[in-house]
Write a protein that holds these residues in place. Structure first.
Motif, mmCIF file in Angstrom:
data_model
loop_
_atom_site.group_PDB
_atom_site.id
_atom_site.type_symbol
_atom_site.label_atom_id
_atom_site.label_comp_id
_atom_site.label_asym_id
_atom_site.label_seq_id
_atom_site.Cartn_x
_atom_site.Cartn_y
_atom_site.Cartn_z
ATOM 1 N N ALA A 152 29.272 35.916 40.354
ATOM 2 C CA ALA A 152 29.910 36.861 39.431
ATOM 3 C C ALA A 152 28.913 37.906 38.940
ATOM 4 O O ALA A 152 29.245 39.096 38.829
ATOM 5 C CB ALA A 152 30.522 36.113 38.250
ATOM 6 N N ARG A 174 33.513 45.139 38.617
ATOM 7 C CA ARG A 174 34.261 44.149 37.824
ATOM 8 C C ARG A 174 35.440 44.807 37.108
ATOM 9 O O ARG A 174 36.504 44.205 36.963
ATOM 10 C CB ARG A 174 33.331 43.457 36.831
ATOM 11 C CG ARG A 174 32.366 42.477 37.477
ATOM 12 C CD ARG A 174 31.773 41.518 36.466
ATOM 13 N NE ARG A 174 30.979 42.203 35.461
ATOM 14 C CZ ARG A 174 29.681 42.441 35.536
ATOM 15 N NH1 ARG A 174 29.010 42.041 36.623
ATOM 16 N NH2 ARG A 174 29.025 43.054 34.582
ATOM 17 N N SER A 201 39.439 41.523 45.839
ATOM 18 C CA SER A 201 38.292 41.086 45.042
ATOM 19 C C SER A 201 37.573 39.929 45.729
ATOM 20 O O SER A 201 36.341 39.866 45.752
ATOM 21 C CB SER A 201 38.754 40.663 43.644
ATOM 22 O OG SER A 201 39.344 41.741 42.953
ATOM 23 N N MET A 214 35.166 36.730 34.435
ATOM 24 C CA MET A 214 34.486 37.961 34.834
ATOM 25 C C MET A 214 35.140 38.619 36.039
ATOM 26 O O MET A 214 35.068 39.842 36.204
ATOM 27 C CB MET A 214 33.012 37.674 35.147
ATOM 28 C CG MET A 214 32.169 37.285 33.942
ATOM 29 S SD MET A 214 30.505 36.780 34.421
ATOM 30 C CE MET A 214 29.805 38.333 35.006
ATOM 31 N N LEU A 215 35.771 37.796 36.905
ATOM 32 C CA LEU A 215 36.268 38.291 38.188
ATOM 33 C C LEU A 215 37.781 38.133 38.320
ATOM 34 O O LEU A 215 38.293 37.865 39.409
ATOM 35 C CB LEU A 215 35.554 37.563 39.339
ATOM 36 C CG LEU A 215 34.032 37.683 39.382
ATOM 37 C CD1 LEU A 215 33.461 36.872 40.539
ATOM 38 C CD2 LEU A 215 33.601 39.137 39.502
#
Length: 697
Positions: free
Chosen positions: A499, A507, A519, A462-463
């Motif tokens: 997340a 995202r 990030s 997701m990241l």
């Protein structure tokens, strides 16, 4: 800085209808309950109390004042427009550059200011810009505003969450306050949010340790329209540059701009009608602030507070036992001598930590597995003893200038194509990346925690594969929980909580545009900075002693510039050969964190600090058997107290104290501190025992 408690009795057409069909306000607010609520946060504002009630008693705004700007009665809150008065507000915090804003509003509007308080500009800005008024505020703040004509109630929190703001719904009423304890006289019955505790929601999203009590997110506002619908919206968020674009600025330009922005932030943070001091540790952050304050006063003739401290700045520090390995007061003392400032320090030994353990926990309203929050709690006693209400602190520098080692793997995860130094070849980046990930995982293993190193997990996918969330989630308290909690709440995944706290827009930016270092900074800033470092290591321990702490590194004009810098000026590889360059043959060296801050602050700090590697502020982590802390935890962690929590398994905790104090197990010590704080919160707040079947279906 102040405390606020506000009540909004929401409309319910069925509840508010009399038998004869006419409308009636069955829900009202009493002055007594507001008084009792404000009394529980009196430490935030011991100088005065202010209250406003709507004519129908459905809305109440309460305020306890810590007088900093405009010490006269005219600076008391709530503030109102008019006459006629239709807009009402209470504000906690400091708003900088308010003189310029006031002058502009005086020229362009017919708003009549009644004070010289910084906070009164909130009413005037709202009257001119509506909900867009928040973008004009510069500083740390939490506020509540009611527009009677539009029937709109607004509760807003500053961009980084420097000031706290909580809300809950109780018996048809929206409650908003600076601290959750203010809800106790308003019908709130505390319950544990077991799921939030297990999966780290309290320190990574809007939840708290209490069920149904939430935080207004940093950079957000809560809006309630027509005393009915309630929603939370964003007014500001962190932004970072597109990693695919080249940065054409020179290093010299960037260093000069950082220095300029930071000096301007420090200058604004010196304004007050009371004396202003500085918290000074052995690190570069607070030392840079102290050095810049000294420079501005001596070289540029700036005011500091109310001008009672024009010759020598006053600095305050905490000292632990010298043999603990955690005392930095000697470095702070040398910095104070270099700057020629007055230096006051408070010594903290184990007995002093134990003495403050329960009170500090009550004020923080959440647990923290290290005792550095108690050191900060004690440090905040010191300025008051010397007549100070305001101090400047160094919080926020690590988050924006990349001061944490947990960031290193994500800095190295991708090349910095926007500004990569030719002296740092790609082959070395890959080698150092693998080493950094391995070293970080080994560190967590050494203290008994666990950091996942797999890149093929849902949170990682997701990241954009960053590893910082894994380090943030390495300390897992759910291993102590009773078996029923897993059946009721499912498997806890703290890394997934982190997340999920990132919205879809961000995202997407992480996946395509942001460098992994940025990030990583984003998730840490939204999680640990807002919910831990600015809480139990910030506002809550400072305001427990009526101290206003100001954070120049979190001025959004400064941070917006710093966030736009390329990663390679935040972390910098320096070769061991000559300290400056790296050649193909010189494959040994080190990464220097906060490189550009060091360069910008160099004229204001000692050479010792300029060259010193980061040492995070921390209290000692091991303590002797049969000492004050050992005895305190034996008193708190009993079978009766642990079983009274409901969600903790006594069999998993009964030997914690022995393992911590006799076996010297680092993880057991952290677990023991956590359980003891849960017990304190349970007793002080009267938290109901968590039981199976209490989860919301």
């Amino acid at each position: 800085m102040c405390g606020i408690s506000c009540i909004v009795a929401l409309r319910d057409d069925q509840r508010d209808r009399k038998i004869d069909g006419s409308n009636s306000r069955l829900e009202t607010v009493t002055e007594d309950e507001l008084d009792r609520s404000l009394n529980l946060i009196r430490h935030r504002g011991p100088d005065a109390t202010g209250k406003w009630f709507s004519s129908d008693k459905r809305i109440a705004l309460g305020h306890v004042r810590l007088s900093i700007n405009d010490l006269s009665p005219a600076g008391a809150q709530p503030f109102h427009n008019g006459p006629p008065s239709t807009i009402h507000a209470v504000v906690n915090g400091e708003l900088y550059d308010h003189d310029r804003i006031r002058d502009e509003l005086t020229r362009t509007t017919d708003f009549a200011f009644h004070s010289t308080s910084d906070c009164e500009i909130v009413i005037a800005l709202y009257q001119r810009y509506g909900l867009s008024f928040l973008e004009h505020l510069r500083g740390e703040f939490a506020l509540c505003l009611y527009d009677a004509e539009a029937q709109v109630f607004i509760a807003a929190r500053d961009r980084y969450g420097i000031k706290p703001l909580f809300w809950t719904m109780q018996a048809g009423r929206l409650l908003v306050a600076a601290e959750a304890k203010a809800f106790l006289p308003l019908g709130w019955r505390p319950e544990w949010d077991v799921k939030s505790l297990a999966e780290g929601g309290w320190n990574n999203d809007e939840r708290t340790v209490f069920k149904g009590v939430q935080k207004v997110r940093p950079g957000h506002y809560l809006v309630c329209r027509a005393l009915g619908h309630v929603e939370q919206r964003t007014f500001w968020d962190l932004e970072y540059p597109d990693k695919r674009l080249k940065d054409v600025r020179t290093e010299e330009e960037m260093i000069a701009s950082v220095r300029k922005h930071l000096l301007e932030s420090v200058r604004l943070h010196l304004r007050a009608d009371v004396p202003v001091g500085v918290y000074l540790s052995g690190g570069i952050d607070s030392s840079a602030i102290a050095g810049m304050v000294t420079h501005l006063i001596r070289e540029q003739g700036e005011r500091i507070g109310n001008d009672k401290e024009t010759e020598r700045v006053s600095c305050f520090s905490i000292a632990f036992d010298e043999d603990s390995g955690f005392d930095e007061s000697s470095i702070a003392s040398r910095t104070a001598d270099f700057l020629g400032v007055k230096y006051f320090k408070k010594h903290m030994n184990e007995a002093e930590l134990a003495k403050r353990f329960e009170d500090a926990t009550w004020h923080c309203e959440h647990y923290y597995p290290d005792l550095n929050f108690i050191g900060k709690f004690a440090l905040s006693e010191l300025p008051r003893q010397h007549g100070f209400k305001v101090v400047l602190t160094g919080e926020g520098a690590d988050e924006h200038f990349s001061g944490y080692q947990v960031y290193l793997p994500d800095y190295l995860r991708e090349p910095d194509t926007s500004f990569q130094s030719p002296l740092f070849p790609e082959s070395l980046r890959i080698e150092q990346f693998e080493r950094a990930e391995r070293d970080l995982a080994d560190y967590y293993t050494s203290i008994g925690a666990h950091m996942s190193t797999s890149s093929d997990t849902l949170p990682r996918r997701m990241l954009n594969s960053i590893s910082t969330p894994a380090s943030m989630a390495a300390f897992r308290v759910d291993s102590l929980f009773a078996p029923w909690t897993k059946r009721e709440y499912g498997n806890a995944e703290p890394e997934l909580t982190i997340a999920n706290n990132v919205d879809g827009r961000v995202r997407s930016l992480m996946a395509d545009k942001w460098h992994p270092l940025h990030s990583a900074q984003y998730v840490w800033t939204k999680g640990h900075l807002a919910n831990i470092f600015l809480s139990c290591l910030g506002d809550r321990t400072e305001m427990a002693h009526s101290i206003e702490a100001r954070t120049p590194f979190l001025d959004h004009k400064l941070t917006e510039y710093v966030n736009g810098l390329p990663p390679s000026v935040k972390m910098r590889w320096v070769a061991a050969s000559d300290g400056q360059t790296l050649t193909e043959s010189a494959q040994k060296g080190a990464f220097v964190e906060k490189w550009i801050l060091r360069e910008a602050a160099k004229p204001f700090i000692t050479d010792e600090l300029y060259k010193r590697r980061k040492h995070p502020y921390s209290a000692p982590t091991t303590y002797p058997e049969n000492g004050p802390l050992h005895k305190l935890l034996q008193h708190l962690i009993t079978k009766e107290n642990v079983e009274g929590l409901g969600f903790v398994d006594w069999e998993k905790t009964r030997d914690l104290i022995h393992r911590a104090f006799v076996g010297k197990e680092a993880l057991a010590m952290r677990f023991a501190f956590s359980v003891a704080q849960w017990v304190v919160l349970s007793q002080r707040f009267g938290v109901m025992k968590a039981e199976a079947g209490s989860a919301i279906p």
